[in-house]
Design a protein around this motif. Sequence first.
Motif, mmCIF file in Angstrom:
data_model
loop_
_atom_site.group_PDB
_atom_site.id
_atom_site.type_symbol
_atom_site.label_atom_id
_atom_site.label_comp_id
_atom_site.label_asym_id
_atom_site.label_seq_id
_atom_site.Cartn_x
_atom_site.Cartn_y
_atom_site.Cartn_z
ATOM 1 N N GLY A 158 19.478 9.400 -8.599
ATOM 2 C CA GLY A 158 20.433 8.538 -7.917
ATOM 3 C C GLY A 158 20.555 8.772 -6.428
ATOM 4 O O GLY A 158 21.197 8.006 -5.728
ATOM 5 N N ARG A 159 19.925 9.817 -5.924
ATOM 6 C CA ARG A 159 19.981 10.135 -4.485
ATOM 7 C C ARG A 159 18.834 9.431 -3.774
ATOM 8 O O ARG A 159 17.664 9.585 -4.142
ATOM 9 N N HIS A 160 19.157 8.692 -2.732
ATOM 10 C CA HIS A 160 18.139 7.985 -1.959
ATOM 11 C C HIS A 160 17.356 8.988 -1.121
ATOM 12 O O HIS A 160 17.937 9.710 -0.311
ATOM 13 N N VAL A 161 16.043 9.054 -1.352
ATOM 14 C CA VAL A 161 15.216 9.960 -0.551
ATOM 15 C C VAL A 161 14.417 9.203 0.497
ATOM 16 O O VAL A 161 13.764 9.819 1.324
ATOM 17 N N GLY A 162 14.449 7.874 0.461
ATOM 18 C CA GLY A 162 13.776 7.085 1.484
ATOM 19 C C GLY A 162 12.555 6.358 0.958
ATOM 20 O O GLY A 162 12.449 6.062 -0.228
ATOM 21 N N GLY A 163 11.621 6.126 1.873
ATOM 22 C CA GLY A 163 10.400 5.408 1.545
ATOM 23 C C GLY A 163 9.222 6.357 1.381
ATOM 24 O O GLY A 163 9.385 7.570 1.209
ATOM 25 N N CYS A 164 8.035 5.800 1.471
ATOM 26 C CA CYS A 164 6.808 6.573 1.262
ATOM 27 C C CYS A 164 6.672 7.702 2.283
ATOM 28 O O CYS A 164 6.388 8.845 1.909
ATOM 29 N N ASP A 165 6.864 7.393 3.555
ATOM 30 C CA ASP A 165 6.734 8.433 4.590
ATOM 31 C C ASP A 165 7.733 9.562 4.357
ATOM 32 O O ASP A 165 7.416 10.740 4.546
ATOM 33 N N ASP A 166 8.944 9.194 3.936
ATOM 34 C CA ASP A 166 9.973 10.204 3.659
ATOM 35 C C ASP A 166 9.561 11.081 2.475
ATOM 36 O O ASP A 166 9.761 12.291 2.500
ATOM 37 N N LEU A 167 8.987 10.449 1.452
ATOM 38 C CA LEU A 167 8.543 11.193 0.270
ATOM 39 C C LEU A 167 7.448 12.194 0.652
ATOM 40 O O LEU A 167 7.496 13.362 0.263
ATOM 41 N N TYR A 168 6.478 11.750 1.454
ATOM 42 C CA TYR A 168 5.400 12.644 1.887
ATOM 43 C C TYR A 168 5.916 13.740 2.824
ATOM 44 O O TYR A 168 5.420 14.863 2.790
ATOM 45 N N ARG A 217 15.373 -2.647 3.896
ATOM 46 C CA ARG A 217 14.812 -3.838 3.264
ATOM 47 C C ARG A 217 13.388 -3.637 2.750
ATOM 48 O O ARG A 217 12.908 -4.413 1.941
ATOM 49 N N THR A 218 12.708 -2.649 3.277
ATOM 50 C CA THR A 218 11.294 -2.479 2.958
ATOM 51 C C THR A 218 11.106 -1.690 1.666
ATOM 52 O O THR A 218 11.980 -0.958 1.234
ATOM 53 N N VAL A 219 9.950 -1.902 1.062
ATOM 54 C CA VAL A 219 9.574 -1.117 -0.116
ATOM 55 C C VAL A 219 8.462 -0.163 0.292
ATOM 56 O O VAL A 219 7.751 -0.434 1.241
ATOM 57 N N PRO A 220 8.341 0.960 -0.373
ATOM 58 C CA PRO A 220 9.164 1.399 -1.492
ATOM 59 C C PRO A 220 10.472 2.021 -1.013
ATOM 60 O O PRO A 220 10.571 2.478 0.123
ATOM 61 N N GLN A 221 11.435 2.020 -1.908
ATOM 62 C CA GLN A 221 12.653 2.803 -1.738
ATOM 63 C C GLN A 221 12.735 3.690 -2.976
ATOM 64 O O GLN A 221 12.617 3.201 -4.101
ATOM 65 N N ILE A 222 12.901 4.977 -2.753
ATOM 66 C CA ILE A 222 12.772 5.964 -3.825
ATOM 67 C C ILE A 222 14.088 6.709 -4.006
ATOM 68 O O ILE A 222 14.723 7.112 -3.023
ATOM 69 N N PHE A 223 14.449 6.899 -5.272
ATOM 70 C CA PHE A 223 15.680 7.588 -5.634
ATOM 71 C C PHE A 223 15.356 8.676 -6.646
ATOM 72 O O PHE A 223 14.603 8.441 -7.592
ATOM 73 N N ILE A 224 15.900 9.850 -6.429
ATOM 74 C CA ILE A 224 15.750 10.968 -7.375
ATOM 75 C C ILE A 224 17.147 11.346 -7.823
ATOM 76 O O ILE A 224 17.982 11.738 -7.007
ATOM 77 N N GLY A 256 0.806 -1.215 0.000
ATOM 78 C CA GLY A 256 0.000 0.000 0.000
ATOM 79 C C GLY A 256 0.842 1.269 0.000
ATOM 80 O O GLY A 256 0.474 2.268 -0.617
ATOM 81 N N TYR A 257 1.972 1.238 0.698
ATOM 82 C CA TYR A 257 2.856 2.402 0.712
ATOM 83 C C TYR A 257 3.445 2.661 -0.675
ATOM 84 O O TYR A 257 3.637 3.799 -1.074
ATOM 85 N N CYS A 258 3.720 1.577 -1.401
ATOM 86 C CA CYS A 258 4.230 1.723 -2.774
ATOM 87 C C CYS A 258 3.188 2.422 -3.642
ATOM 88 O O CYS A 258 3.512 3.341 -4.399
ATOM 89 N N HIS A 259 1.932 1.986 -3.517
ATOM 90 C CA HIS A 259 0.855 2.602 -4.298
ATOM 91 C C HIS A 259 0.690 4.078 -3.939
ATOM 92 O O HIS A 259 0.482 4.916 -4.818
ATOM 93 N N ALA A 260 0.806 4.392 -2.653
ATOM 94 C CA ALA A 260 0.669 5.790 -2.216
ATOM 95 C C ALA A 260 1.801 6.651 -2.766
ATOM 96 O O ALA A 260 1.575 7.778 -3.223
ATOM 97 N N ALA A 261 3.027 6.136 -2.732
ATOM 98 C CA ALA A 261 4.173 6.887 -3.253
ATOM 99 C C ALA A 261 4.028 7.103 -4.758
ATOM 100 O O ALA A 261 4.246 8.213 -5.257
ATOM 101 N N LYS A 262 3.629 6.060 -5.480
ATOM 102 C CA LYS A 262 3.448 6.183 -6.933
ATOM 103 C C LYS A 262 2.318 7.151 -7.255
ATOM 104 O O LYS A 262 2.417 7.928 -8.203
ATOM 105 N N ARG A 263 1.277 7.135 -6.434
ATOM 106 C CA ARG A 263 0.146 8.047 -6.644
ATOM 107 C C ARG A 263 0.591 9.508 -6.502
ATOM 108 O O ARG A 263 0.249 10.361 -7.326
ATOM 109 N N LEU A 264 1.396 9.807 -5.478
ATOM 110 C CA LEU A 264 1.880 11.172 -5.285
ATOM 111 C C LEU A 264 2.740 11.605 -6.472
ATOM 112 O O LEU A 264 2.565 12.709 -6.994
ATOM 113 N N LEU A 265 3.645 10.755 -6.896
ATOM 114 C CA LEU A 265 4.502 11.098 -8.033
ATOM 115 C C LEU A 265 3.680 11.308 -9.295
ATOM 116 O O LEU A 265 3.908 12.258 -10.050
#
Length: 86
Positions: free
Chosen positions: A61-71, A52-59, A13-22
């Motif tokens: 090449g820079r790691h910005v973290g997971g869904c909570d970090d993106l929000y 180890r958890t998904v999502p892991q997001i990179f902008i 669900g966090y992956c879907h939320a992160a993709k939805r925001l993007l």
Amino acid sequence: MPTVEIYTSPTCGYCHAAKRLLTQKGVSFTEVDVARDPARRPEMMQRANGRRTVPQIFIDGRHVGGCDDLYALEESGKLDPLLTAT
């Protein structure tokens, strides 16, 4: 437009939320499904400093973290500059 990569799994669900925001921001991204391609998980973990958890997001090449970090970046006004940087 920066390169955005997101490691996901289909039942996350966090992956879907992160993709939805993007998607709402009009950002295209490359998705790596680690459930479908488990050989990519060690790559994700290495790039994400052991996470180890998904999502892991990179902008760019820079790691910005997971869904909570993106929000959190979005709420603090720091996401748009990352997404518009050249």
